[in-house]
Design an enzyme around this catalytic site. Structure first.
Site, PDB file in Angstrom:
ATOM      1  N   CYS A 125       0.643  -1.362  -0.007  1.00  0.00           N
ATOM      2  CA  CYS A 125       0.184   0.093  -0.010  1.00  0.00           C
ATOM      3  C   CYS A 125       0.779   1.159   0.085  1.00  0.00           C
ATOM      4  O   CYS A 125       0.197   2.455  -0.018  1.00  0.00           O
ATOM      5  CB  CYS A 125      -0.973  -0.021   1.125  1.00  0.00           C
ATOM      6  SG  CYS A 125      -0.235   0.202   2.795  1.00  0.00           S
ATOM      7  N   ASP A 182      31.542   3.465 -10.372  1.00  0.00           N
ATOM      8  CA  ASP A 182      30.981   4.672  -9.546  1.00  0.00           C
ATOM      9  C   ASP A 182      31.490   4.611  -8.204  1.00  0.00           C
ATOM     10  O   ASP A 182      31.200   3.315  -7.700  1.00  0.00           O
ATOM     11  CB  ASP A 182      29.678   5.173 -10.002  1.00  0.00           C
ATOM     12  CG  ASP A 182      29.286   6.127  -8.845  1.00  0.00           C
ATOM     13  OD1 ASP A 182      29.990   7.359  -8.688  1.00  0.00           O
ATOM     14  OD2 ASP A 182      28.371   6.175  -8.208  1.00  0.00           O
TER      15      ASP A 182
END
Lengths: 461, 247
Positions: free
Chosen positions: A216, A367
């Protein structure tokens, strides 16, 4: 068997022999070439597994989980193929088969244990007839490859929706993203988890990769965090709960970087265990392996016999000796894993000598932003000195400045790994330990360096 | 005097080590004895006019951008716009940058409203622009300097007629991989695609923001106490060197 298969196997096996002669691990090349010659080769091999193939994926713990499962099976005289040399793409799995098969492509193994890259799970399921799928956890990792964490999750979600009802799906109950995958599948779902709130923290970690209820969208309530976002949670709105684990660890005692004991429960039965591994992450790895073993029909007695043989894997918490000095090597490749290693080091009371090696090659992630998600602030009061090495040592030096490490305990950057290892070992007195924390390719370089020093007593592949 | 830093949606939009930017701002102020306060601005939190001197907003995934976009409606967006008009400093990276333009149209799903600080809009593409990013800019100090970072986005940002880019792309994709521009600057607000995180290894950018933030409090302040940036600049240079070697 047709000609295409024969020639692709021949080619692969030849390359495998040649790369070995050349002294290279060459874990992907034979599989890569043979698959080019015959794209159906992996599927051809995997059909020969007589009992079950197990696919193991997740951000952290694939290797330790697979090795533990392998040890359990081997102890119980069950034969298996395992891509243990490291490559967890399909070509790596094909290489593992090439090495086990005879020259006409026959494989005589009952089981397959396959570490699978997070991104590759869907393709692996297409090509390998699979009995058990294990998903350990999902954290931010190699975003330069995956783009977003959500991209990985969606691939997994699609995969588990496609497996049939004969398949076992082994999921970590404590990772909200992973446990939710058990909701939309026909597979038989088995959960594992930790049942020991004394080992958790009620403080919300700075960086969380699972906060929202997948049902939800409401922010989850965590009763306790065991490691990063793995813990006991529920949704305050729709009351989605952490599933009750079928296999669990309780009464946990962590006493040092390589000593852990806990009670292992499997259904109604519980046994006490003591293992030469460290930390919460490894307990999860053990639980995952135990759950798979149970799904393959082993009972607790057979499992515990196997667990008594478990040893740390090279670079994942293994201790080595070199000239009366100790080396402890723990792979660090993403913030959640790195934070867990730092937590683990804090179980050793003495101030430590550290060598941290950060590379930015493709297998490490190009990275290094993630260094700023690691809680290096913890090292401030527990470090005697730290040497920084690897291609991105400078980035790490800067990170440590902003973590307030005294510049006097941070040795000047030494990009060359061999040099850094030598000078940091020189700082040790006899009997002391150097804690080495390398990224993936740095770990491989380190291993070469140690081999060239004649160190042979570690668990090489 | 307190410099008030507003950390926008830090709980969810922190995907890429972006909290390193907050650590940098905080430390560089403390080393200069500038009092600071970091105020977290999350979904549902109110924003008070004039309260914040320096905003920071990091990157997030589409899911979090949807929540932030719907939170930034009405008063909250208005106060943010007025703060920038009033001279407050701002740095927004990637996901945050995209939502400060006029709109962001993801490659899937509905268009998200932007705050409209930058005359720019972003369209999702199916190409991910990932890699090292080096930018050349004279907008911070008047003299030409480089900014280094790492980009990872699929949205292509196109600047409008009145927009000024932060700089030109030397290496990488930048705003859209087409026009060689990177980022946008409007008054003291900067949006860009520089993860890495940006501020530790680009201390001139950090200090630009801190000075502008302080000036938002007190226009009489014209410069900052210098810091020893040897390590910061060494790292900056070592990254330029590393990127050169990778190519």
């Amino acid at each position: 068997m047709n000609l295409a298969i024969t020639s692709s196997i021949l080619a692969g096996k030849l390359i495998s022999k040649l790369t070995k002669l050349g002294g290279n691990g060459g874990t992907a090349l034979p599989g890569l070439v043979s698959t080019r010659l015959n794209p159906k080769l992996l599927s051809y091999f995997s059909k020969q597994i007589t009992k079950s193939s197990v696919l193991i994926t997740g951000t952290n713990g694939k290797t330790t989980t697979s090795r533990t499962l392998g040890t359990i099976l081997a102890t119980n005289q069950m034969s298996y193929v395992h891509n243990r040399a490291g490559s967890n793409l399909l070509r790596g799995i094909t290489t593992a088969f090439l090495e086990k098969s005879n020259w006409d492509g026959k494989v005589n193994n009952d089981y397959g244990i396959f570490e699978v890259d997070e991104f590759v799970l869907p393709q692996a399921l297409e090509q390998i007839k699979t009995k058990v799928v294990v998903i350990n956890n999902l954290f931010r990792d190699q975003l330069d490859r995956y783009g977003e964490i959500e991209t990985v999750w969606s691939r997994w979600d699609k995969s588990v929706r496609q497996v049939d009802k004969e398949t076992f799906l082994v999921l970590n109950a404590d990772d909200p993203n992973v446990s939710f995958l058990g909701k939309n599948t026909r597979a038989k779902v088995l959960y594992y988890g930790i049942e020991d709130p004394t080992q958790g923290s009620t403080l919300t970690p700075d960086v969380l990769d699972a906060q929202k209820c997948r049902e939800c969208g409401t922010e989850l309530d965590f009763e306790v965090f065991y490691a990063s976002h793995m813990g006991v949670y529920q949704c305050p709105k729709c009351h989605l709960m952490r599933p009750h684990p079928h296999v669990s660890a309780s009464n946990i005692k962590i006493s040092g970087v390589d000593k852990v004991s806990f009670d292992l429960s499997l259904g109604e039965n519980t046994i006490s265990l003591s293992l030469p591994l460290g930390g919460i992450f490894n307990i999860y790895n053990i639980l995952a392996a135990v759950t798979v073993a149970a799904s393959l029909g082993l009972d607790l007695k057979a499992i515990s016999l196997g667990l008594s043989k478990v040893q740390p894997v090279f670079g994942r918490g293994e201790k080595l000796q070199i000239d009366n000095k100790n080396l402890y090597i723990a792979l660090v490749k993403n913030p959640s894993g790195f934070n867990e290693v730092l937590k683990l080091l804090s179980y050793e009371p003495k101030k430590k000598h550290l060598l941290i090696i950060i590379n930015d090659l493709i297998a490490d992630g190009r990275d290094v932003s993630w260094l700023w998600d690691v809680d290096f602030e913890k090292l401030k009061d527990t470090t005697l000195n730290v040497t920084l090495s690897g291609l991105r040592a400078a980035d790490l030096a800067l990170r440590l400045k902003y973590a307030h490490l005294d510049s006097r305990i941070v040795s000047p950057v030494q990009t060359n790994i061999a040099e850094a290892l030598r000078t940091s070992l020189e700082k040790l007195k006899s009997g002391e330990t150097l804690y080495v924390l390398p990224t993936y390719t740095a770990m491989l370089q380190l291993r070469k360096e140690l081999e060239s020093k004649g160190l042979k007593n570690f668990s090489l592949d | 005097m307190n410099l008030r830093i507003g950390y926008m949606y830090g709980k969810t939009m922190n995907i890429y080590g972006d909290r390193g930017n907050i650590l940098t701002l905080v430390n560089r102020c403390r080393w200069r004895d500038i009092q600071i306060e970091v105020i977290n601005i999350e979904v549902g939190d109110k924003l008070t006019a004039g309260e914040i001197d320096l905003f920071f907003w990091g990157g997030g995934q589409d899911r979090e951008q949807i929540l932030a976009s719907s939170d930034l409606k009405g008063d909250k967006a208005k106060i943010l716009r007025e703060s920038i008009e009033d001279g407050a400093a701002l740095l927004a990276i990637c996901g945050g940058y995209q939502l400060l333009g006029k709109y962001y149209k993801p490659s899937q799903g509905t268009e998200l409203d932007g705050v409209g600080i930058f005359d720019a809009h972003t369209i999702g593409s199916n190409k991910r622009m990932i890699g090292n990013l080096v930018v050349e800019t004279d907008r911070l100090s008047g003299k030409l300097e480089t900014l280094v970072g790492f980009e990872n986005h699929s949205g292509k940002t196109h600047l409008g007629k009145t927009a000024q880019s932060l700089g030109n792309v030397l290496i990488g994709f930048g705003n859209n991989s087409e026009d060689r521009t990177e980022g946008c600057i409007y008054k003291n607000a900067i949006g860009c695609y520089l993860h890495g995180p940006a501020l530790p290894k680009n201390p001139m950018l950090a200090d630009f923001l801190i000075l502008k933030g302080l000036q938002h409090k007190d226009r009489a302040i014209t410069k900052l106490k210098p810091l020893d940036d040897t390590l910061e600049l060494q790292t900056h240079l070592s990254i330029l060197e590393r990127i050169k070697n990778q190519r």
